[in-house]
Design a protein around this motif. Structure first.
Motif, PDB file in Angstrom:
ATOM      1  N   ASP A   1      -2.362   3.521 -12.855  1.00 30.03           N
ATOM      2  CA  ASP A   1      -1.620   3.784 -14.080  1.00 30.03           C
ATOM      3  C   ASP A   1      -1.447   5.248 -14.249  1.00 30.03           C
ATOM      4  O   ASP A   1      -0.444   5.701 -14.745  1.00 30.03           O
ATOM      5  CB  ASP A   1      -2.398   3.359 -15.190  1.00 30.03           C
ATOM      6  CG  ASP A   1      -2.331   1.833 -15.232  1.00 30.03           C
ATOM      7  OD1 ASP A   1      -1.613   1.116 -14.241  1.00 30.03           O
ATOM      8  OD2 ASP A   1      -2.918   0.921 -16.081  1.00 30.03           O
TER       9      ASP A   1
ATOM     10  N   ASN B   1      -4.028   2.354  -5.864  1.00 28.34           N
ATOM     11  CA  ASN B   1      -4.771   1.291  -6.607  1.00 28.34           C
ATOM     12  C   ASN B   1      -6.109   0.790  -5.833  1.00 28.34           C
ATOM     13  O   ASN B   1      -6.941   0.822  -6.418  1.00 28.34           O
ATOM     14  CB  ASN B   1      -4.040  -0.020  -6.785  1.00 28.34           C
ATOM     15  CG  ASN B   1      -2.995  -0.093  -8.081  1.00 28.34           C
ATOM     16  OD1 ASN B   1      -3.268   0.711  -8.850  1.00 28.34           O
ATOM     17  ND2 ASN B   1      -1.972  -0.650  -7.994  1.00 28.34           N
TER      18      ASN B   1
ATOM     19  N   ARG C   1       9.829   6.711   4.909  1.00 24.25           N
ATOM     20  CA  ARG C   1       9.612   6.760   3.642  1.00 24.25           C
ATOM     21  C   ARG C   1       9.320   8.444   3.102  1.00 24.25           C
ATOM     22  O   ARG C   1       9.929   8.991   3.938  1.00 24.25           O
ATOM     23  CB  ARG C   1       8.166   6.364   3.010  1.00 24.25           C
ATOM     24  CG  ARG C   1       7.779   4.905   3.118  1.00 24.25           C
ATOM     25  CD  ARG C   1       6.649   4.393   2.858  1.00 24.25           C
ATOM     26  NE  ARG C   1       6.687   2.925   2.745  1.00 24.25           N
ATOM     27  CZ  ARG C   1       6.737   2.003   3.751  1.00 24.25           C
ATOM     28  NH1 ARG C   1       6.766   2.515   4.877  1.00 24.25           N
ATOM     29  NH2 ARG C   1       6.515   0.621   3.576  1.00 24.25           N
TER      30      ARG C   1
ATOM     31  N   HIS D   1       3.652   3.253  -0.516  1.00 27.07           N
ATOM     32  CA  HIS D   1       1.983   3.011  -0.427  1.00 27.07           C
ATOM     33  C   HIS D   1       1.297   2.838  -1.892  1.00 27.07           C
ATOM     34  O   HIS D   1       0.380   3.422  -1.758  1.00 27.07           O
ATOM     35  CB  HIS D   1       1.594   3.722   0.667  1.00 27.07           C
ATOM     36  CG  HIS D   1       2.049   3.770   2.155  1.00 27.07           C
ATOM     37  ND1 HIS D   1       2.618   2.463   2.725  1.00 27.07           N
ATOM     38  CD2 HIS D   1       2.612   4.629   2.757  1.00 27.07           C
ATOM     39  CE1 HIS D   1       3.055   2.721   3.938  1.00 27.07           C
ATOM     40  NE2 HIS D   1       3.141   4.095   3.834  1.00 27.07           N
ATOM     41  N   PHE D   2       1.948   2.290  -2.887  1.00 27.65           N
ATOM     42  CA  PHE D   2       1.065   2.404  -4.043  1.00 27.65           C
ATOM     43  C   PHE D   2       0.004   1.385  -4.205  1.00 27.65           C
ATOM     44  O   PHE D   2      -0.986   1.657  -4.573  1.00 27.65           O
ATOM     45  CB  PHE D   2       2.290   2.016  -5.083  1.00 27.65           C
ATOM     46  CG  PHE D   2       1.936   2.335  -6.513  1.00 27.65           C
ATOM     47  CD1 PHE D   2       1.468   3.730  -6.961  1.00 27.65           C
ATOM     48  CD2 PHE D   2       1.544   1.423  -7.478  1.00 27.65           C
ATOM     49  CE1 PHE D   2       1.004   4.134  -8.129  1.00 27.65           C
ATOM     50  CE2 PHE D   2       0.893   1.578  -8.752  1.00 27.65           C
ATOM     51  CZ  PHE D   2       0.558   3.135  -9.107  1.00 27.65           C
TER      52      PHE D   2
ATOM     53  N   ARG E   1      11.654   1.744 -16.110  1.00 24.65           N
ATOM     54  CA  ARG E   1      10.863   1.188 -15.164  1.00 24.65           C
ATOM     55  C   ARG E   1      11.170  -0.404 -14.810  1.00 24.65           C
ATOM     56  O   ARG E   1      11.276  -1.094 -15.586  1.00 24.65           O
ATOM     57  CB  ARG E   1       9.337   0.997 -15.970  1.00 24.65           C
ATOM     58  CG  ARG E   1       8.263   0.561 -14.710  1.00 24.65           C
ATOM     59  CD  ARG E   1       6.981   0.751 -14.969  1.00 24.65           C
ATOM     60  NE  ARG E   1       5.953   0.284 -14.321  1.00 24.65           N
ATOM     61  CZ  ARG E   1       4.693  -0.035 -14.812  1.00 24.65           C
ATOM     62  NH1 ARG E   1       4.258   0.077 -15.957  1.00 24.65           N
ATOM     63  NH2 ARG E   1       3.876  -0.536 -13.839  1.00 24.65           N
TER      64      ARG E   1
END
Ligand SMILES: Nc1nc2c(ncn2[C@@H]2O[C@H](COP(=O)(O)OP(=O)(O)OP(=O)(O)O)[C@@H](O)[C@H]2O)c(=O)[nH]1
Length: 296
Positions: free
Chosen positions: A187, A178, A289, A173-174, A209
């Motif tokens: 970041d 943000n 998750r 759930h990035f 990455r």
């Protein structure tokens, strides 16, 4: 910066060492071409070289040619020193691969500025190399580089009949991170994840990455059971060490991880192997998750 001096004459070597030290360089010496080539094999090999022309065995131009024949993508700046005069010698040295040319006996001031010019080019090349291979935000490998290392691992594992494991890690759930803490907070979380990866991996494991919040880790000489242990240590460290963005604000994160062990019979190529780990990651996401799933 290290400078490799290749000269069979002890007096010239000493004069060069003294001058280079005085100008802030670290001299490393080789008495002939073979010794020089050996020193260039080291991981921390010097990239600035001062080479004599006439030496017993391999000559300076022959040494230049053999350095330029290497196909490992490493850059070496070569300054050739010689008693030979005239344009013919300059052309021969530079056609053999030298970047610059200076007559002996050398003028100290000229050698100083020529060495400084060479070191600027070596530094520039190192910067370009860094930009081309590292992810600008987190400083781990970028996708191009980790793909290259991945291909090397497959080739090595096939050649030496050893195994290695692949881990694909994706932050859960990035998008919400943000949305809640802004892009800058996101970041910081990405950098924090890479710190945790680096502190929980061995020196020879590789982290790249792969996309926005997706990381690939190569674990050499590691079977799936051992890889599971590493993955669990990382999963739990990420869950219990939140990203601190200020004294009173922290971001809690979890990750999902897909694991696979390279299997020559099952994995026809790099993408088939990657697919297996990626499918395991998909299953980790689908089954709730914050967990690890091993590929079949
Ligand atoms: N801060 C920041 N965000 C990024 C960067 N690259 C990608 N992202 C964000 O990462 C988010 C990825 O979102 P999704 O692919 O929907 O995945 P997710 O929200 O992590 O959901 P799941 O993976 O299904 O758990 C998007 O909001 C991207 O904007 C980056 O360099 N910095």
């Amino acid at each position: 910066m290290d400078v490799l001096i290749v000269d069979d004459d002890a007096i010239t070597r000493l004069a060069l060492c003294t001058a280079l030290e005085e100008w802030g360089f670290v001299p490393i010496v080789a008495e002939n071409g073979d010794q020089a080539l050996q020193k260039l094999e080291a991981e921390t090999a010097p990239h600035l070289l001062i080479i004599d022309w006439s030496m017993p065995g391999m000559s300076g131009p022959e040494l230049c040619k053999s350095i330029r024949k290497r196909d490992d993508g490493q850059f070496f700046y070569i300054l050739m020193l010689t008693g030979k005069e005239g344009n013919e010698a300059i052309v021969e040295a530079m056609e053999a691969g030298a970047d610059d040319f200076l007559n002996k006996p050398f003028d100290h001031r000229v050698l100083k500025v020529r060495t400084a010019a060479g070191s600027r080019i070596v530094r520039l090349e190192q910067t370009l190399n860094q930009l081309a291979s590292r992810d600008a935000l987190t400083q781990c490998w970028n996708r191009r580089m980790i793909d290259e290392l991945f291909a090397n691992s497959i080739a090595e594992s096939t050649r030496k009949q050893t195994t290695f494991s692949l881990m694909i890690l994706d932050i859960d759930h990035f998008k919400k991170v943000n949305d809640t803490y802004g892009h800058a907070g996101g970041d910081m979380a990405l950098k924090h994840i890479v710190n945790i990866l680096n502190t929980n991996l061995r020196e020879y494991d590789q982290v790249g990455r792969y996309g926005g919040e997706e990381f690939v880790v190569l674990l050499p000489a590691t079977d799936q059971n051992e890889a599971w242990g590493v993955a669990e240590r990382i999963r739990s460290a990420i869950q219990f060490q939140p990203t601190r963005i200020s004294d009173d604000v922290k971001i809690d994160l979890t990750v999902s991880i897909g694991l696979a062990q390279f299997d020559r019979r099952q994995d026809a190529n790099q993408s088939a192997f990657f697919e297996r780990a990626d499918k395991a990651l998909y299953n980790a996401k689908q089954s709730g998750r914050n967990r690890i799933v091993s590929a079949e």
